[in-house]
Structure formats: C-alpha cells, structure tokens
Design a protein around this motif. Structure first.
Motif, PDB file in Angstrom:
ATOM      1  N   THR A 109      -4.848   7.077  -1.997  1.00 32.18           N
ATOM      2  CA  THR A 109      -4.731   5.681  -1.608  1.00 32.18           C
ATOM      3  C   THR A 109      -5.326   4.748  -2.648  1.00 32.18           C
ATOM      4  N   VAL A 110      -4.777   3.561  -2.724  1.00 35.30           N
ATOM      5  CA  VAL A 110      -5.395   2.520  -3.532  1.00 35.30           C
ATOM      6  C   VAL A 110      -6.647   2.029  -2.798  1.00 35.30           C
ATOM      7  N   ILE A 132      -7.556  19.284  12.280  1.00 35.58           N
ATOM      8  CA  ILE A 132      -6.914  18.998  10.987  1.00 35.58           C
ATOM      9  C   ILE A 132      -7.943  18.346  10.068  1.00 35.58           C
ATOM     10  N   ASP A 133      -8.066  18.872   8.862  1.00 39.33           N
ATOM     11  CA  ASP A 133      -8.988  18.321   7.858  1.00 39.33           C
ATOM     12  C   ASP A 133      -8.252  17.278   7.027  1.00 39.33           C
ATOM     13  N   LEU A 134      -8.886  16.117   6.851  1.00 33.17           N
ATOM     14  CA  LEU A 134      -8.284  15.017   6.093  1.00 33.17           C
ATOM     15  C   LEU A 134      -9.133  14.703   4.871  1.00 33.17           C
ATOM     16  N   GLN A 135      -8.496  14.769   3.705  1.00 36.62           N
ATOM     17  CA  GLN A 135      -9.167  14.422   2.449  1.00 36.62           C
ATOM     18  C   GLN A 135      -8.483  13.182   1.880  1.00 36.62           C
ATOM     19  N   ILE A 136      -9.243  12.098   1.713  1.00 38.76           N
ATOM     20  CA  ILE A 136      -8.702  10.840   1.180  1.00 38.76           C
ATOM     21  C   ILE A 136      -9.333  10.573  -0.179  1.00 38.76           C
ATOM     22  N   GLU A 137      -8.490  10.352  -1.180  1.00 35.94           N
ATOM     23  CA  GLU A 137      -8.962  10.066  -2.536  1.00 35.94           C
ATOM     24  C   GLU A 137      -8.422   8.719  -2.988  1.00 35.94           C
ATOM     25  N   VAL A 138      -9.290   7.905  -3.579  1.00 37.06           N
ATOM     26  CA  VAL A 138      -8.912   6.586  -4.081  1.00 37.06           C
ATOM     27  C   VAL A 138      -8.492   6.707  -5.547  1.00 37.06           C
ATOM     28  N   MET A 139      -7.300   6.206  -5.861  1.00 38.26           N
ATOM     29  CA  MET A 139      -6.757   6.299  -7.217  1.00 38.26           C
ATOM     30  C   MET A 139      -5.996   5.023  -7.575  1.00 38.26           C
ATOM     31  N   LEU A 157      -0.710   6.055  -0.255  1.00 38.28           N
ATOM     32  CA  LEU A 157      -0.593   4.644   0.098  1.00 38.28           C
ATOM     33  C   LEU A 157      -0.817   3.873  -1.189  1.00 38.28           C
ATOM     34  N   SER A 158       0.255   3.299  -1.715  1.00 35.75           N
ATOM     35  CA  SER A 158       0.217   2.838  -3.094  1.00 35.75           C
ATOM     36  C   SER A 158       1.131   1.643  -3.310  1.00 35.75           C
ATOM     37  N   LEU A 159       0.821   0.877  -4.348  1.00 36.78           N
ATOM     38  CA  LEU A 159       1.765  -0.112  -4.838  1.00 36.78           C
ATOM     39  C   LEU A 159       2.895   0.627  -5.551  1.00 36.78           C
ATOM     40  N   CYS A 160       4.108   0.116  -5.396  1.00 37.47           N
ATOM     41  CA  CYS A 160       5.255   0.745  -6.061  1.00 37.47           C
ATOM     42  C   CYS A 160       6.378  -0.284  -6.091  1.00 37.47           C
TER      43      CYS A 160
END
Length: 316
Positions: A109-110, A132-139, A157-160
């Motif tokens: 995600t942004v 359920i395991d949730l891993q969220i990374e900001v990029m 979840l990103s700009l595109c």
C-alpha cells in the motif's frame, strides 16, 4: 391496500436488478458497470429499465454521456446498499468455515490511506477470519506495481494512472488534491489571493510528480497554468511533503481530506483555486493470473462486498 402493494412489489422485484443498480451508481457509468459485472452494456441498460418499471419511478436522468440520480434514485441506492450490507453479513455469519480458513495475505500500500470504511473493513475481515495472517507493507506506487507484476504479493492499494497489462484494477478511493502553503510561508493567512499571485512561487513536490508518473496530473496543471517557480524540495512521502510545505520551503499539493486538521490548527493555508486541482485515484490492484490461496480469495470477496456496500464518495 398499501400492504398488498408492498407484498406485490416484494414478489416481483429481482435482487439482481438492485445489484446492477448499485454497480451503476458506484461506477457512475453504464459501460463501467457492465465491465464490473461482466455483462454487456445493453444488458445493464435493460436491467435499469426493468427496475424503473418495477418501482414505477424514474431513477436516473441522462444528460449526454453523464447521468444524475433523481431523488427516488438516491433513496433506492441507500436502501439497496443497506440490503446488500445485511446480506453480506448474513453470508459470513452462516458460513461456519470462515473461522477455519488459514493462510497469509501480503498487501502492498501507499502511505497515509485515511478512510473510515477501509479501517472498518479490516476490523470486520479479522473478525470473520481470525486465523488469516495479514502483512501490510508501505511502498511507492511504482514498486507496488513492479511487485504485483512479479506475483510476489496478493494485492496492492496504489496510484496507477493508466491500465497495466496483466493487472486488474478497481478504483478504491478518489482523493481531491488542492494547493497549500505553510505557516512560515509569506502567503500564509492572506485572503483574496488569485492564481496569478502563485505563479512565481517555488514548489514542494512529490518525487512521483513527473510527466508519465503516478502524480503527473499535478505537473500538467502547473505547466498549463504557467507556473515559473522551481521545485526546491521533494519527497516520495506524503508526510514529508506536508512537513516541507509547513516549514515554508514552497507551496505544494496535498489531498484535501488528509490536511483538515492542519487547516483547523493553522499549520497550513488553503490557496487557489477554490475547487482544487485534480482527482487522484487509489486503486486496488492484483495480478489476474496469480493463483490465490483460500485466504486471498476470502480477502478479495470481502473487498468486493465492501466496495458494493459503500459508494466511492463514502469511502473517504
């Protein structure tokens, strides 16, 4: 007499018509609703007509390629959204298998997604699927898209700005960007400013604010309006861009809903134009050919229900 009419309406009203109407209202386009539902545009038009005939009300007024919902159309949308939300909860509540689904989700995600609907979605998803395991990374957006193309993540979840081959794309949030200056800038607190007062000002910019990159509409706006100031500071981080604007390095563009508290605390000052600059969308992205595990399928199903239940404008 009214009770008989209500029973008659309940008997003849097809839920699929309401589901199609939800898609029309949320996409604000018959063609986009058809693409979302994997049907033809004539099928969507026919479903709309059947719903209007069943209810005896005009729901949408067409104005060229655009449409405006009538008062009845707004009310039907509200009721249909409530019905869909209730049915979604019923489906999850009756499925005894949800608590048994295990697996991992890697979501990219942004930074700084601020949405009550998104926060509540995460809470409801964890409640329904506690194992359920949730891993969220900001990029950065470019890194998110690259990772998705390499099939190393569940979704992003990103700009595109433009469609990417092999990636599915659904608009999740629409952010309106506007121009601001900070407390230490010479324009802070000045009223009755015009665009001409801003043309020579230096800028704080996002590093993705380049022609061809995800925030390039901001660059296009500056070029079209004839801004002559230079970019004196930049960052890929929204928080750092906001900090630099506050510190007086230059004027800059930020999402309106993100900076409401800064405006109230007089850390930032709103600049022309009053209507803002441009809408920038955050999309839910995923690779259409990547095999999904049970946890990932549950995630996408839950996201679909969330987007069906809440119109785009409600998600901020």
């Amino acid at each position: 007499m009214r009770a008989e009419t209500t029973r008659f309406l309940n008997d003849r009203l097809d839920w699929n018509l309401l589901r199609t109407y939800l898609a029309i209202m949320q996409e604000r386009s018959l063609s986009r609703a058809a693409a979302r539902l994997y049907v033809t545009q004539p099928a969507v038009s026919q479903a709309l007509k059947r719903l209007e005939d069943a209810l005896g009300r005009k729901l949408i007024e067409r104005r060229g390629t655009h449409f405006v919902p009538t008062q009845a159309g707004e009310e039907v949308y509200r009721i249909a959204s409530d019905i869909y939300g209730t049915m979604s909860q019923l489906e999850t509540g009756l499925d005894e298998r949800t608590a048994d689904i295990t697996g991992s989700i890697r979501l990219l995600t942004v930074s700084r997604i601020e949405s009550r609907v998104y926060d509540e979605f995460l809470a409801e998803f964890h409640s329904a699927y506690p194992r359920i395991d949730l891993q969220i990374e900001v990029m950065r957006s470019s890194d998110i898209i690259s990772s998705l193309l390499q099939k190393t993540a569940t979704a992003g979840l990103s700009l595109c700005r433009t469609p990417v081959e092999k990636l599915e794309m659904r608009c999740f949030l629409r952010q309106r960007y506007a121009m601001f200056c900070g407390r230490y800038h010479r324009l802070f607190g000045l009223s009755q400013l015009t665009m001409e007062d801003l043309l020579a000002e230096n800028f704080v910019s996002f590093t993705s604010d380049q022609i061809g990159d995800s925030l390039s509409p901001l660059t296009v706006f500056r070029d079209q309006r004839g801004f002559t100031g230079r970019i004196v500071a930049s960052s890929p981080s929204l928080d750092e861009v906001r900090r630099l604007i506050y510190a007086g390095y230059g004027i800059g563009c930020l999402p309106e809903h993100i900076v409401k508290d800064d405006l109230a605390r007089q850390r930032l000052w709103r600049l022309p134009p009053e209507e803002g600059l441009v809408d920038v969308d955050i999309h839910l992205l995923w690779h259409r050919d990547r095999k999904q595990n049970a946890a990932e399928k549950a995630f996408f199903d839950a996201m679909e229900r969330c987007m069906q239940r809440h119109a785009l404008a409600e998600r901020l």
